[in-house]
Design a protein around this motif. Structure first.
Motif, PDB file in Angstrom:
ATOM      1  N   ARG A 152       0.865  -1.178   0.000  1.00  0.00           N
ATOM      2  CA  ARG A 152       0.000   0.000   0.000  1.00  0.00           C
ATOM      3  C   ARG A 152       0.903   1.230   0.000  1.00  0.00           C
ATOM      4  O   ARG A 152       2.088   1.120   0.300  1.00  0.00           O
ATOM      5  N   SER A 184       0.091   9.136   1.969  1.00  0.00           N
ATOM      6  CA  SER A 184      -1.217   8.612   2.378  1.00  0.00           C
ATOM      7  C   SER A 184      -1.861   9.416   3.503  1.00  0.00           C
ATOM      8  O   SER A 184      -2.809   8.972   4.119  1.00  0.00           O
ATOM      9  N   THR A 221      -9.336  11.382   1.793  1.00  0.00           N
ATOM     10  CA  THR A 221      -9.874  11.139   0.463  1.00  0.00           C
ATOM     11  C   THR A 221     -11.383  11.352   0.467  1.00  0.00           C
ATOM     12  O   THR A 221     -12.046  11.283  -0.536  1.00  0.00           O
ATOM     13  N   SER A 281      -1.655  -1.776  -3.792  1.00  0.00           N
ATOM     14  CA  SER A 281      -3.047  -1.319  -3.779  1.00  0.00           C
ATOM     15  C   SER A 281      -3.076   0.081  -3.190  1.00  0.00           C
ATOM     16  O   SER A 281      -2.098   0.535  -2.614  1.00  0.00           O
ATOM     17  N   TYR A 282      -4.192   0.759  -3.365  1.00  0.00           N
ATOM     18  CA  TYR A 282      -4.280   2.112  -2.824  1.00  0.00           C
ATOM     19  C   TYR A 282      -5.724   2.455  -2.577  1.00  0.00           C
ATOM     20  O   TYR A 282      -6.634   1.751  -3.016  1.00  0.00           O
ATOM     21  N   SER A 283      -5.908   3.554  -1.869  1.00  0.00           N
ATOM     22  CA  SER A 283      -7.271   3.939  -1.517  1.00  0.00           C
ATOM     23  C   SER A 283      -7.543   5.354  -2.033  1.00  0.00           C
ATOM     24  O   SER A 283      -6.659   6.218  -1.993  1.00  0.00           O
ATOM     25  N   ASP A 303      -9.081  -0.012  -6.241  1.00  0.00           N
ATOM     26  CA  ASP A 303      -8.828   0.568  -4.925  1.00  0.00           C
ATOM     27  C   ASP A 303      -8.960  -0.475  -3.826  1.00  0.00           C
ATOM     28  O   ASP A 303      -9.783  -1.363  -3.890  1.00  0.00           O
ATOM     29  N   ASP A 354     -10.134  -0.129  -0.237  1.00  0.00           N
ATOM     30  CA  ASP A 354     -10.676   0.996   0.516  1.00  0.00           C
ATOM     31  C   ASP A 354     -10.760   0.729   2.010  1.00  0.00           C
ATOM     32  O   ASP A 354     -11.213   1.558   2.759  1.00  0.00           O
ATOM     33  N   ASN A 355     -10.342  -0.423   2.433  1.00  0.00           N
ATOM     34  CA  ASN A 355     -10.533  -0.725   3.842  1.00  0.00           C
ATOM     35  C   ASN A 355      -9.262  -1.171   4.544  1.00  0.00           C
ATOM     36  O   ASN A 355      -8.906  -2.331   4.536  1.00  0.00           O
ATOM     37  N   TYR A 356      -8.565  -0.224   5.117  1.00  0.00           N
ATOM     38  CA  TYR A 356      -7.383  -0.604   5.888  1.00  0.00           C
ATOM     39  C   TYR A 356      -7.755  -0.660   7.355  1.00  0.00           C
ATOM     40  O   TYR A 356      -8.317   0.274   7.884  1.00  0.00           O
TER      41      TYR A 356
END
Ligand SMILES: [Zn+2]
Length: 484
Positions: free
Chosen positions: A233, A240, A244, A326-328, A370, A372-374
């Motif tokens: 990530r 980060s 967002t 991965s990324y958000s 995406d 989206d859930n970390y």
């Protein structure tokens, strides 16, 4: 404790529940054969064996049913551990074969892009590493890996997981403490260990070394050898740190702080700019601030990934690419600035002295979706580290900064300053660099004048661009002033 026993033995956890957990995380069945009894009533023995995914393991014998089951689970874990450790030694080969197979599958076989391949290799080796230390992993881990590319072939040479740093009260001044157990940071240290191994191979005259003598007298990489960094990530900090979601006002207010240097506090609170005052801890106790991974990766793009010590012996080593798994939200927009965009202003490249430079690694996002859930706050405090050739991983407690277990028999971590300093002494002896012996770790760091000078230019650049002051743990605390 320095040992290579199965994790349940080290952690003192009930082996039956560890085995059950192993089954749950891997979605395989865990069962026991019906417990049999032998001997007279007053002196009975009980016997049972674990069944994992239908496979029967060695029988455990005990004076009670419970005892027999416990021993059976221990035997199964021990066996699983040994098989996993062996696999880990051949990790790259196993993973490369799997990647090749997956490329051949599907209706229209399609070769993976280099970035997808890097991600697949890193994830594959991580999964094999995970097998060896099941109880220390959990799904919400950040994973980072260094890959070497040679003649178009990628090999994972170092791996690290984790997202914690040591608490102030656990800091040590003897070089044994792992200060920042973030995946990228420990993976780089595992990579430095790989470099020491390669230096050894070079000195011993083994074939296909990755080093050659450059005309400066130091070592440099042979042609065709490149290094890539995989991170599951975007790195913590500038890449980060921006919301967002939320109102436009909230977001644009935050965006004004784009690019600033940030520190993390060991016990949470997010990435705060280095020039902001840190609120005191609960009882007014001191809290350790460590630079974020975004800032450190940015620094690697000027001073290299080999570190100050090895800069005495080799030219700087730079990353060819950074692959983000991965990324958000819109983090993708922030990564380039965080990782090297901040270095592209104010003619920094003209101020950096040769052979150092301002490096711009390629950035890749192999999957265009995406995450989206970390839930990183739910992750455990353990870090897992592996360097190619290791049979088994080293586990570190990120809050204590100490080694829990690992393949070497040292009491402290194989990626600690202390161990690196030992390796450094050995290499200097082999290279006939007597001028570098008998000094403290701090003195050797200070003596790396080219490295230091370029680092100072970089720090000055951040200040002049109003991005903040670099906050160095080793300058604020007495952690480097030790001898062997
Ligand atoms: Zn980090």
């Amino acid at each position: 404790m320095a040992t290579n026993l199965p994790p349940c033995v080290i952690s003192n956890r009930d082996p039956v529940s560890v085995l059950m957990e192993h089954g749950q995380t891997r979605e395989v069945t865990v069962d026991f054969t019906e417990c049999t009894r032998t001997g007279p009533a007053h002196n009975s023995r009980f016997h049972t064996a674990a069944l994992v995914n239908g496979k029967r393991f060695a029988e455990g014998h005990g004076t009670s049913k419970k005892n027999a089951k416990k021993i059976a689970a221990e035997l199964a874990l021990d066996r699983l551990y040994k098989v996993a450790s062996r696999n880990l030694k051949d990790a790259n080969q196993i993973v490369a074969e799997n990647v090749e197979l997956s490329e051949e599958e599907g209706e229209q076989p399609e070769p993976l892009s280099p970035a997808q391949k890097i991600k697949a290799m890193a994830k594959g080796v991580f999964e094999l590493a995970e097998e060896t230390q099941m109880i220390y992993f959990c799904k919400e881990k950040v994973v980072a890996a260094f890959l070497m590319e040679r003649n178009g072939q990628q090999t994972v040479v170092a791996l690290g997981t984790g997202n914690r740093s040591v608490l102030y009260q656990n800091l040590k001044s003897d070089g044994t403490c792992i200060i920042q157990a973030h995946a990228e940071i420990v993976a780089r240290r595992a990579f430095v260990r790989f470099l020491y191994n390669e230096l050894d191979r070079f000195v011993e005259g083994e074939k296909n070394p990755i080093f050659t003598r450059s005309n400066t007298g130091k070592l440099s990489l042979v042609d065709g050898v490149k290094f890539h960094l995989y991170i599951s990530r975007p790195p913590c900090g500038d890449a980060s740190a921006f919301p967002t979601i939320g109102s436009k006002d909230v977001r644009s207010k935050a965006l004004r702080k784009q690019g600033v240097l940030r520190t993390l506090v060991a016990d949470g609170e997010g990435a705060i700019p280095t020039d902001s005052v840190l609120p005191a801890g609960h009882n007014g106790e001191e809290r350790l601030r460590v630079m974020t991974c975004s800032d450190k990766i940015c620094r690697w793009n000027v001073v290299g990934v080999q570190g100050a010590l090895l800069s005495h012996i080799m030219e700087p080593i730079y990353l060819s690419s950074v692959v983000i798994g991965s990324y958000s939200g819109d983090q993708k927009e922030h990564v380039p600035r965080a990782v090297f965009g901040r270095l592209k202003t104010g003619a920094l490249d003209e101020k950096i002295y040769n052979p150092y430079m301002v490096n711009s690694p390629s950035l890749y996002y192999p999957e265009d979706h995406d995450l989206d859930n970390y839930a990183l706050n739910k992750s455990r405090q353990y870090s897992v580290i592996w360097t190619i050739g290791d049979e088994g991983v080293e586990v570190i407690d990120g809050i204590f900064g100490t080694k829990i277990s690992g393949p070497t028999d040292m009491a402290y971590s194989a990626i600690s300053k202390k161990h690196f300093f030992t390796l450094f002494h050995q290499i200097c002896t082999k290279f006939g660099r007597r001028d570098l012996l008998g000094k403290s770790y701090l003195q050797i760091k200070d003596k790396a004048s080219e490295y230091r000078r370029n680092q100072d230019v970089l720090y000055q650049h951040f200040v002049s661009k109003k991005l903040g002051t670099w906050c160095s743990v080793s300058e604020n605390y007495d952690v480097d002033n030790f001898y062997l």
